[in-house]
Write an enzyme that holds these catalytic residues in place. Structure first.
Site, PDB file in Angstrom:
ATOM      1  N   ASP A   1     -11.954   0.412  -5.734  1.00 46.09           N
ATOM      2  CA  ASP A   1     -11.226  -0.215  -4.630  1.00 46.09           C
ATOM      3  C   ASP A   1     -11.746   0.371  -3.337  1.00 46.09           C
ATOM      4  O   ASP A   1     -12.212   1.511  -3.305  1.00 46.09           O
ATOM      5  CB  ASP A   1      -9.718   0.039  -4.738  1.00 46.09           C
ATOM      6  CG  ASP A   1      -9.348   1.419  -4.195  1.00 46.09           C
ATOM      7  OD1 ASP A   1      -8.915   1.492  -3.028  1.00 46.09           O
ATOM      8  OD2 ASP A   1      -9.525   2.418  -4.914  1.00 46.09           O
TER       9      ASP A   1
ATOM     10  N   ASP B   1      -1.429   2.992  -5.759  1.00 48.96           N
ATOM     11  CA  ASP B   1      -1.725   4.424  -5.678  1.00 48.96           C
ATOM     12  C   ASP B   1      -0.402   5.186  -5.644  1.00 48.96           C
ATOM     13  O   ASP B   1       0.669   4.592  -5.612  1.00 48.96           O
ATOM     14  CB  ASP B   1      -2.599   4.729  -4.468  1.00 48.96           C
ATOM     15  CG  ASP B   1      -1.931   4.367  -3.148  1.00 48.96           C
ATOM     16  OD1 ASP B   1      -0.725   4.057  -3.148  1.00 48.96           O
ATOM     17  OD2 ASP B   1      -2.612   4.388  -2.118  1.00 48.96           O
TER      18      ASP B   1
END
Length: 371
Positions: free
Chosen positions: A265, A90
């Site tokens: 996720d 991320d």
């Protein structure tokens, strides 16, 4: 490098293949979360055994500890953690924006205090791209402003417009760094369907190879999240992979796939495992409950994971009650295996054109409950 091949559609559900620098991924896919470079209670061999295809690393936490100097010595995150398959990272934005009382946001980026030692730090699109380039993740994410679900329309529009400007800066920095991996853009817009579409249209000009849906599962009611999926899923570009960030329960994964999502996720399967909350085909099971003290059965008699093939509920109950590390490991193996099985079954159902039938059976079984 990223090549996405869409093999089959069944309604909005999709079956594809994603080719990345560290390997090929069959979609739809669930990515276990390795915040600090490890999936909690799992080693890489455990992850191979449950057939994990890709894991997620957290840019913010890895930047703070152990830092880029350390990870750079290993040629990136793969060499540092001993994982040879793809990794997605991320941008670090979500964690920074979570420090609401410790940060200052401007057009340039975000200034914040390190929660570790109080140092003043600055994260911008350019710095996020530099960090992710050192990490050498197969998929990097643009830096965006994580819009809270309760944002007003004006707040959400202002936020998404800055995220679009940051998307442009992220892409330029990524290219200037000659990063050989893939960079995804992120669709924002809070709970406003028209703003989600505005964000998506704005991202089209940058031609990211994949797109993520951000700003969901951030505290909004479940029906609101599903409403946004119904709005956004059908308008995402067909020839690119679609990633729903931070979601979710088994039911959320199925709903996401049914509305065109390819990648997921979430910390839920690992976090719940450590708290003794286990997912099964027939509902959820709380292994700490006293009724399991003498139960000789496995968690799920239909499950082929290492925990279910070798240990009883009674033993797992004992491990949880005594706080043994093995309990957390076995519970995590089971939960992540269950998530991988769900994804594999959905891939097969889409291939066979039977996704709706599979979905109905899945919900019927989950509603039945465990005994």
């Amino acid at each position: 490098m990223l090549k996405f091949t869409l093999h089959k559609k069944d309604g909005l559900a999709r079956r594809g293949t994603l080719e990345l620098n560290h390997g090929k991924i069959e979609t739809p896919v669930f990515m276990p979360v390795g915040t600090y470079g490890s999936v909690k209670a799992m080693n890489p061999q455990n992850l191979h055994d449950i057939k994990a295809q890709i894991i997620l690393g957290n840019t913010y936490h890895l930047w703070l500890r152990p830092g880029l100097e350390v990870i750079g010595q290993f040629g990136g995150l793969h060499g540092f953690i001993g994982w040879d398959k793809p990794i997605l990272t991320d941008s670090g934005g979500f964690q920074v924006f979570s420090l609401s009382d410790m940060r200052k946001l401007t057009e340039e980026g975000c200034t914040f205090k390190s929660p570790i030692n109080g140092d003043k730090l600055f994260l911008s699109p350019e710095i996020s791209m530099k960090i992710q380039t050192v990490l050498n993740s197969d998929i990097a994410m643009q830096l965006d402003e994580c819009t809270p679900g309760e944002a007003t329309r004006e707040q959400a529009r202002k936020s998404l417009q800055m995220s679009l400007r940051w998307a442009e800066r992220s892409k330029k920095a990524f290219e200037d760094l000659k990063n050989p991996n893939a960079l995804f853009g992120i669709v924002q817009g809070a709970m406003y369907e028209d703003l989600r579409e505005e964000s998506l249209r704005g991202l089209e000009q940058f031609d990211f190879p994949g797109l993520a849906v951000g700003g969901l599962s951030v505290g909004e009611p479940k029906p609101e999240m599903y409403r946004m999926l119904r709005a956004v899923g059908p308008i995402l570009p067909e020839h690119k992979p679609h990633y729903l960030m931070g979601v979710g329960t088994p039911e959320d994964l199925v709903y996401g796939v049914a509305h065109g999502i390819d990648m997921f996720d979430c910390v839920m399967p690992t976090r719940n495992a450590r708290n003794g909350w286990l997912f099964t085909r027939f509902g959820d099971l709380k292994i700490k409950n006293a009724k399991h003290k003498l139960d000789k059965r496995p968690i799920d008699e239909s499950c082929t994971c290492y925990a279910c093939q070798n240990f009883s509920r009674a033993y797992l109950h004992h491990l949880h009650r005594t706080g043994e590390i093995l309990g957390a490991q076995l519970n995590t193996i089971h939960n992540l295996h269950f998530y991988q099985v769900i994804m594999a079954e959905m891939r097969e159902a889409v291939e066979q054109g039977k996704f709706a039938d599979w979905q109905a059976r899945f919900h019927e079984n989950r509603a039945r409950g465990t005994d």
